[in-house]
Design an enzyme around this catalytic site. Structure first.
Site, PDB file in Angstrom:
ATOM      1  N   HIS A 219       9.452  68.466  -9.301  1.00 23.61           N
ATOM      2  CA  HIS A 219       9.061  69.487 -10.284  1.00 23.61           C
ATOM      3  C   HIS A 219       9.770  69.265 -11.617  1.00 23.61           C
ATOM      4  O   HIS A 219       9.175  69.409 -12.692  1.00 23.61           O
ATOM      5  CB  HIS A 219       9.415  70.884  -9.762  1.00 23.61           C
TER       6      HIS A 219
ATOM      7  N   HIS B 243      11.968  67.247  -3.507  1.00 23.86           N
ATOM      8  CA  HIS B 243      10.838  68.082  -3.925  1.00 23.86           C
ATOM      9  C   HIS B 243      11.106  68.751  -5.274  1.00 23.86           C
ATOM     10  O   HIS B 243      10.269  68.704  -6.191  1.00 23.86           O
ATOM     11  CB  HIS B 243      10.591  69.142  -2.845  1.00 23.86           C
ATOM     12  N   GLU B 244      12.274  69.363  -5.411  1.00 23.53           N
ATOM     13  CA  GLU B 244      12.573  70.086  -6.648  1.00 23.53           C
ATOM     14  C   GLU B 244      12.772  69.135  -7.832  1.00 23.53           C
ATOM     15  O   GLU B 244      12.413  69.465  -8.970  1.00 23.53           O
ATOM     16  CB  GLU B 244      13.814  70.958  -6.451  1.00 23.53           C
TER      17      GLU B 244
ATOM     18  N   TRP C 203      -1.127  70.632  -3.636  1.00 22.89           N
ATOM     19  CA  TRP C 203      -2.392  71.375  -3.565  1.00 22.89           C
ATOM     20  C   TRP C 203      -2.783  71.972  -4.919  1.00 22.89           C
ATOM     21  O   TRP C 203      -3.839  72.568  -5.053  1.00 22.89           O
ATOM     22  CB  TRP C 203      -2.306  72.471  -2.502  1.00 22.89           C
TER      23      TRP C 203
ATOM     24  N   ASP D 194      -3.437  68.850  -8.776  1.00 25.81           N
ATOM     25  CA  ASP D 194      -2.061  68.587  -9.182  1.00 25.81           C
ATOM     26  C   ASP D 194      -2.007  67.649 -10.378  1.00 25.81           C
ATOM     27  O   ASP D 194      -0.930  67.214 -10.790  1.00 25.81           O
ATOM     28  CB  ASP D 194      -1.254  68.015  -8.017  1.00 25.81           C
TER      29      ASP D 194
END
Length: 227
Positions: free
Chosen positions: A46, A42-43, A54, A65
């Site tokens: 980013h 997940h990170e 969302w 997004d």
């Protein structure tokens, strides 16, 4: 659980990814339900320019997004809902809560979309090229009619429209040049699809190529090999 810095988002000294010990890896200090390594996935999303699935931080069906193939979603999920979870008019399949960019438990996370993958590749090539300085994946050419010479060129060449001196990059919808290079187009104003790159020798008029199939993701900056 973790944090990371978006491309161009801050000081070089904080540019990276940090994961709490209880959410890192699958053994040792990793604790359920964060013990399958998905916090790092997940990170890192980013870090390569992916937003939460969302969109913004507030609950809203109007945020985005900025990825075309993810369904609209009003807010995050902390649990693993049943399928389909329909909201914001996103039926029949509903929300993509199993995406790595939601915040469900690790065992509920399973995928990035094609659009998300393309966005991350664009961030790698454009925003973080230092990570691939030592790695230049080649799009191989083959010995075919109208070939001037065999020349390997990489994704960065195509992305920056860089060709050897005396030649230009030409794009086509057609990878079969037995009848010559046809269907010359500008892929950056076309739909998402697979296109083929050639070097055109400006003096002799012959073509070198084609590259293997190359996916162009709309009018944005995303180019990736199809193989």
């Amino acid at each position: 659980m973790g944090y990371s810095q978006f491309p161009g988002g801050g000081d070089i000294e904080t540019d990276g990814v940090a994961i709490a010990p209880r959410a890192f890896g699958t053994i040792g200090t990793a604790e359920f339900p964060f013990n399958q390594g998905r916090t790092a996935t997940h990170e890192i999303g980013h870090y390569f320019d992916l937003k939460h699935i969302w969109g913004g931080e507030a609950a809203s069906c109007t945020d985005s997004d900025d990825v075309d193939d993810t369904p609209n979603q009003d807010y995050r999920h902390f649990d693993c809902p049943g399928f389909p979870e329909i909201n914001c008019g996103n039926g029949p399949n509903g929300e993509l809560y199993m995406d790595f960019m939601d915040v469900v438990p690790d065992d509920c996370m399973h995928l990035f979309t094609i659009g998300q993958s393309a966005r991350m590749l664009g961030a790698l090539l454009i925003d973080r090229p230092n990570l691939i300085d030592a790695y230049t994946p080649l799009l191989s050419t083959t010995d075919i009619p109208m070939t001037c010479s065999l020349v390997n060129f990489n994704l960065n060449d195509l992305l920056t429209n860089t060709a050897p001196p005396g030649s230009t990059i030409v794009w086509s919808l057609d990878g079969d040049v037995s009848d010559g290079v046809t269907n010359i187009i500008d892929p950056l104003v076309q739909d998402i699809g697979i296109y083929f790159a050639y070097f055109h020798n400006d003096q002799s008029g012959c073509y070198n190529g084609p590259s293997e199939g190359v996916k162009i993701y709309g009018q944005d900056r995303h180019i990736t090999s199809d193989t």
